[in-house]
Enzyme design. Structure first.
Site, PDB file in Angstrom:
ATOM      1  N   SER A  63     -81.181  22.929  42.978  1.00 49.15           N
ATOM      2  CA  SER A  63     -81.640  21.648  42.441  1.00 49.15           C
ATOM      3  C   SER A  63     -81.616  21.518  40.933  1.00 49.15           C
ATOM      4  CB  SER A  63     -83.054  21.355  42.945  1.00 49.15           C
ATOM      5  OG  SER A  63     -83.036  21.096  44.326  1.00 49.15           O
ATOM      6  N   SER A 122     -82.146  18.409  43.424  1.00 53.63           N
ATOM      7  CA  SER A 122     -83.123  17.336  43.440  1.00 53.63           C
ATOM      8  C   SER A 122     -83.605  16.928  42.051  1.00 53.63           C
ATOM      9  CB  SER A 122     -84.329  17.760  44.291  1.00 53.63           C
ATOM     10  OG  SER A 122     -84.951  18.931  43.746  1.00 53.63           O
ATOM     11  N   LYS A 163     -89.693  17.237  35.467  1.00 47.14           N
ATOM     12  CA  LYS A 163     -89.475  16.744  36.834  1.00 47.14           C
ATOM     13  C   LYS A 163     -90.808  16.333  37.458  1.00 47.14           C
ATOM     14  CE  LYS A 163     -87.104  18.393  41.057  1.00 47.14           C
ATOM     15  NZ  LYS A 163     -86.367  19.570  41.596  1.00 47.14           N
TER      16      LYS A 163
END
Length: 441
Positions: A178, A154, A79
Site C-alpha cells: 500500500s 491503499s 494517511k
C-alpha cells in the site's frame, strides 16, 4: 524554483539557509490543497490550525538556531488510518465515520517533536484492504499521471498529494503493497520498512502481523530522513552512495507471471542502466517465493476479518461490495490452517534469508500491471478483483517474507523498480536504493 515540488530534504536545507519560511510553505501547501480541483478527493481533511501553529514554532526555532533536524519545519501529511488528536481518523471507511482519537499515533507525536508540520489526513482505500486506491464510499483520488486511472492504494491520497505538489512528503502504511504501489503509479519513491521497525501504536489496523507505516516522497534521501524521524534516530549518511559494485539479484519467476509488457519493459530498462553503471546483476527464482505466495489467502484475510468482523457484520451495507467480500473471505479459513501457514512461513523466511545473504538487494517490477481505468474497475467486479490481486502480487512478496522494500521510479510512467533488502536491514537497503537512484535518475 517551485519550492512546493522540491524534495523534503531540499526544503529542509532551504529553511536552514533562510531561503524559505516554514510559515510561508505551510500556507502555500494549505492554499494549493484547498484550491486544487481534486483537493477534496486527495485530502480527507486539512488541519490548518495545527499546521500554522507548528509552522510558526518551526520558524521561531530556525531564527533562533534551534532547529531539531533537517526536516524541522517541512510540511507533510498523514494517511487517514494514523491517529491525530482531536481530528477525525476514519481509515477510509464509513464504518468509522466520526471516529476521533484523543491523542496522536506514536509516530505522529514523534514527528511533531522533531518539528515536522502536519498539513492534514489523506484519503485511502477502505480499511486499507486494496491496492488499487479506488474508494467509491468516501473518495477516489485521481492518478497524478492520468486522472482517469487508478491512483494505487491503499495510501492513494498520500502519493497523489506529493506528486501534485500538495505536500513535501507523506506517511502511509503498507500491509501488502500500500506504500509501494501508489508510489510506483505516481512516479515517486515509496519505502516499506521491516514490520516491527516502526511503532504501530495509534494506527488503525488491517493485519497487525504485516502492517507497517512508512514514507512516500520524491527521493530516497527523503525516505531515509523520514524513516529516521519515525524511528526517532539519526538518518543514514547517503552522500557517497553510487551504483558501482552493487550486488543485485533479479527475482525471476513469480513477479513476471501475467506481467504486462510496459512494466516489464520499464524494469528491464532500469536493470540495463544499473548494469551499465557498474552494478553486478544475477538472476534466480528461489522456489520459496512461490511457496510463500500460496500461503497468502490463509494469512491476510483471516486476520483482517477477525479484527473487523463485529463492525462489518453490524453494517455491511456501508462497505463497497468487492472490499466487503475480501474481508468475508477470511471467515472460511480454519484456525488450524492459519497457524500451520504461519509455521510454514517461518521456515520459508529462513530459507530465503540463506539464499539471498550475498546480495545488497533483490530487484523486481513493483507492480506487474499499469494502473487500470477507474470506470471499468467500478463497473466490473470480476475485473476489480482480478486487477487488485495482480496489482499487489509482487509487493506482497516483501510483506510475506518481512523484508524492507522500496520502489523507485524507472522514468517510464506508472512503472517502478522494487528493491528488497534483508529483514531488519532497513538502513542498508536505503543506502543501496540511494546508489541505484543515482543511476536511474
Amino acid at each position: 524554483m517551485d519550492w512546493l515540488r522540491a524534495s523534503a530534504a531540499e526544503q529542509g536545507r532551504a529553511i536552514l539557509a533562510g531561503l524559505i519560511s516554514p510559515v510561508e510553505q505551510a500556507e502555500a501547501y494549505l492554499d494549493a490543497a484547498a484550491r486544487h480541483p481534486y483537493g477534496d478527493r486527495i485530502y480527507a481533511r486539512l488541519t490548518p490550525e495545527r499546521a500554522r501553529a507548528e509552522a510558526i514554532a518551526a520558524h521561531d526555532r530556525a531564527r533562533a538556531g534551534l532547529r531539531r533536524g533537517l526536516l524541522d519545519g517541512v510540511a507533510i501529511n498523514w494517511k487517514d488510518n494514523i491517529d491525530s488528536a482531536g481530528i477525525a481518523t476514519e481509515a477510509g471507511s464509513r464504518l468509522l465515520q466520526g471516529r476521533t482519537p484523543r491523542q496522536d499515533a506514536a509516530i505522529l507525536a514523534g514527528a511533531t517533536l522533531d518539528g515536522l508540520v502536519c498539513l492534514g489526513k489523506t484519503h485511502m482505500t477502505e480499511l486499507a484492504f486494496s491496492g488499487l486506491g479506488v474508494n467509491p464510499m468516501t473518495a477516489t483520488p485521481p492518478n497524478s499521471i492520468d486522472q482517469e486511472l487508478a491512483p494505487g492504494g491503499s495510501s492513494s491520497g498520500a502519493a497523489v498529494s506529493v506528486a501534485l505538489g500538495l505536500a513535501a512528503a507523506a506517511i502511509g502504511s503498507d500491509t501488502g503493497g500500500s506504500i509501494r504501489v501508489p508510489a510506483a503509479w505516481n512516479g515517486l519513491v515509496g519505502f516499506k520498512p521491516t514490520t516491527d521497525a516502526v511503532s504501530g501504536t495509534g494506527i488503525v489496523p488491517l493485519c497487525r502481523r504485516f502492517d507497517v507505516a512508512g514514507p512516500i516522497a520524491r527521493t530516497v534521501e527523503d525516505c531515509a530522513e523520514l524513516f529516521a524521524v519515525l524511528r526517532g534516530e539519526a538518518a543514514p549518511d547517503l552522500t557517497d552512495a553510487g551504483p558501482r559494485g552493487l550486488r543485485l539479484m533479479v527475482l525471476d519467476g513469480v513477479p513476471f507471471d501475467e506481467a504486462r509488457k510496459e512494466p516489464v519493459a520499464g524494469f528491464e530498462d532500469a536493470v540495463s542502466r544499473l548494469s551499465r553503471a557498474g552494478a553486478r546483476i544475477t538472476h534466480a527464482a528461489p522456489p520459496c517465493v512461490a511457496e510463500a505466495m500460496v500461503l497468502a489467502p490463509l494469512l491476510f484475510a483471516p486476520e483482517a476479518y477477525g479484527i473487523w468482523r463485529e463492525q462489518i457484520e453490524a453494517a455491511p451495507e456501508l462497505m463497497y461490495p468487492p472490499i466487503l467480500e475480501r474481508f468475508r473471505g477470511g471467515q472460511f479459513v480454519l484456525a488450524a490452517d492459519y497457524i500451520a501457514a504461519w509455521e510454514e512461513l517461518g521456515r520459508l523466511r529462513a530459507n530465503w534469508a540463506r539464499l539471498v545473504a550475498g546480495f545488497d538487494a533483490v530487484i523486481l517490477p513493483t507492480a506487474p500491471i499499469l494502473p487500470p481505468p477507474v470506470d471499468r474497475l467500478l463497473a466490473e467486479e470480476e475485473f476489480f478483483a482480478r486487477e487488485n490481486l495482480l496489482t499487489l502480487r509482487n509487493t506482497r512478496i516483501g510483506n510475506l517474507l518481512d523484508l524492507p522494500s522500496i520502489s523507485l521510479p524507472t522514468g517510464h510512467p506508472g512503472c517502478g523498480i522494487m528493491m528488497m533488502g534483508r529483514t531488519g536491514g532497513d538502513r542498508a537497503l536505503l543506502a543501496a536504493a540511494a546508489a541505484a537512484e543515482a543511476a536511474l535518475r
